[in-house]
Design an enzyme around this catalytic site. Sequence first.
Site, PDB file in Angstrom:
ATOM      1  N   GLU A 279      49.379  44.558  19.683  1.00 26.12           N
ATOM      2  CA  GLU A 279      49.329  44.226  18.262  1.00 26.12           C
ATOM      3  C   GLU A 279      49.771  45.459  17.495  1.00 26.12           C
ATOM      4  OE1 GLU A 279      46.372  43.401  14.562  1.00 26.12           O
ATOM      5  OE2 GLU A 279      46.083  45.033  15.967  1.00 26.12           O
TER       6      GLU A 279
ATOM      7  N   ASP B  79      44.477  45.735  20.685  1.00 31.38           N
ATOM      8  CA  ASP B  79      44.215  45.803  19.250  1.00 31.38           C
ATOM      9  C   ASP B  79      44.731  47.125  18.671  1.00 31.38           C
ATOM     10  OD1 ASP B  79      42.664  44.577  16.980  1.00 31.38           O
ATOM     11  OD2 ASP B  79      41.637  46.507  17.067  1.00 31.38           O
TER      12      ASP B  79
HETATM   13  C1  NOJ Z   1      43.163  43.940  14.283  1.00 32.71           C
HETATM   14  C2  NOJ Z   1      42.245  42.798  14.539  1.00 32.71           C
HETATM   15  O1  NOJ Z   1      43.005  41.650  14.787  1.00 32.71           O
HETATM   16  C3  NOJ Z   1      41.362  42.684  13.319  1.00 32.71           C
HETATM   17  O2  NOJ Z   1      40.622  41.506  13.311  1.00 32.71           O
HETATM   18  C4  NOJ Z   1      40.490  43.907  13.252  1.00 32.71           C
HETATM   19  O3  NOJ Z   1      39.732  43.871  12.059  1.00 32.71           O
HETATM   20  C5  NOJ Z   1      41.316  45.172  13.275  1.00 32.71           C
HETATM   21  N1  NOJ Z   1      42.376  45.145  14.221  1.00 32.71           N
HETATM   22  C6  NOJ Z   1      40.443  46.360  13.594  1.00 32.71           C
HETATM   23  O4  NOJ Z   1      40.046  46.301  14.934  1.00 32.71           O
END
Ligand code: NOJ
Length: 545
Positions: free
Chosen positions: A285, A211
């Site tokens: 991500e 993440d």
């Molecule tokens: C990306 C995640 O996919 C999302 O759902 C989240 O709110 C943010 N990162 C913060 O962790």
Amino acid sequence: MSLTRKSVWWRDAVIYQVYPRSFKDSNSDGIGDIPGIIEKLPYLASLGIDALWLSPFYTTPNKDGGYDVANPRDVDPTFGSLTDAEELISEAHTRGLKVIFDVVPNHFSSEHIWFKEALLSAPGSAARARFHFYDGKGSHGEIPPNNWNSLFNGPAWTRITESNGELGQWYLHLFDSSQPDLNWDNPEVLEDFKTTLRFWLDRGVDGFRIDVAHGLAKDDIHADHRDPDALTRALRVDSSGMSKEERISLLTDMPFFDRDGVHDIYKEWRKVIDEYSGDRMTVAEAYIYPTSRLARYVRPGELHQVFNFDFLLIEWDAAAIKESIIRVLDELKDVGAPPTWALDNHDSPRVVSRLGNVDQARALALIAHALPGSLYIYQGEELGLPDGELAPKDRQDPAFIRSNGKDLGRDGARVPLPWEASKPNFGFSSGSPWLPQTAAYKEFSVDTEDADQGSFLNLYRTSLGLRKQHTGLGGDSEIHWHDAPEGIVFFSRTAGFILLANTTANTTEVNIHTAAVIIHQSGPGAFIAGSIVSIPGNTTLWLQQ
Ligand code: NOJ
């Protein structure tokens, strides 16, 4: 059609994203859980996927759908137990499915023991040094250390009350105030994450989705941003009202994302992954610009995959689609990492709602399913589910709450799945779902679509079945582009595979200069006469030479 299968599994895996809270509830509390996922493994295996990726199920106060982790090495009781997580891994493996867990290294929850310790400790202490605590500016420290905004709106800083009862230091949170950012300059943070990675690797997990992978290293905290409000808008998936050029200029060279320092961190992570046998993998991500910088995350010795989010925003337009595919493949070619494709995830409007046209969504899916590399499918995408309709009182996303409703947030894509049309809550739960399901979800239930040959679900099953057998799909092989009339995507791949997509509304004829048969199609009405293929509007065809 060749039946030989390919290289290491993740290079062209079909990976299904489960958002546990909304997948299947087993204990009637209205919230999906791990036993619910185990119950539905036969369904998942029947789709023809290779792996599951689970969004977080760790101990959490749930201020951001579990992306606020209070203990990354335990399971939140809402979702089950550690034993359930272990059982899920082993049951999935029995069915030939790999399992990827989410890891959230940019921030912890403010309920994490480290943050509680930091609040009780003095400024400058070792406990504070695990996060970004700073004195404020102004004569009384009343101004935040810089002008950065939270991605969920409002300032990225919150001022704490020290143990003497006085207002004190500020801490950084790029997301909600309940998600304090970790200080990755502190070696203790790296050590703790290595422990977390090994904890799950020891339990057999096959990979991690990382993440906010681009966020761990930050620029000098004392430097203000030239236009923090515009940057916040640019960072929203639906940055409406902003030109593409303006958006890209704001997203290029952000002070808290995609700093060079992140790569040193992933080299260390990679060493941990490589301690384990069994082709374990990582996927980053990273919403960054220019997208050419994504390749830096998957250089040899770093991560394995990085998400390509192009198709979450792509217009239904042949030229745009072709440009995107060519660019994505080109950007990765020097590092040797496979591309990834995704139409949906839990942070974006569902593709059917975004495009506002089911035929286009089906046709776009068949393009994504035919590309080289790995394919990510978000739960419910295979049903053609639209976004849920929610009243303001039902919305729970911190992005909605922190913007006072200006930003609708992401709850629409998180409404629980419909499994059985005739059951209460469409079989998701016998309790009241944590987000109310839209009445129209009945038509999209798994049992209804299973029985309908023309359904979205059966479209996906056919694609994924063909993808398993045909070396011209997924895989590493190249794409050959062919001249085509405006509005047509026309490419071929190895083993006689041809794809034609008509992004216009009108039937168009294309000469493919060879004989071929249709092996899969997103909609009816196409026919072939000699080498001339007649394709109805908003349709994709898979042809076999
Ligand atoms: C990306 C995640 O996919 C999302 O759902 C989240 O709110 C943010 N990162 C913060 O962790």
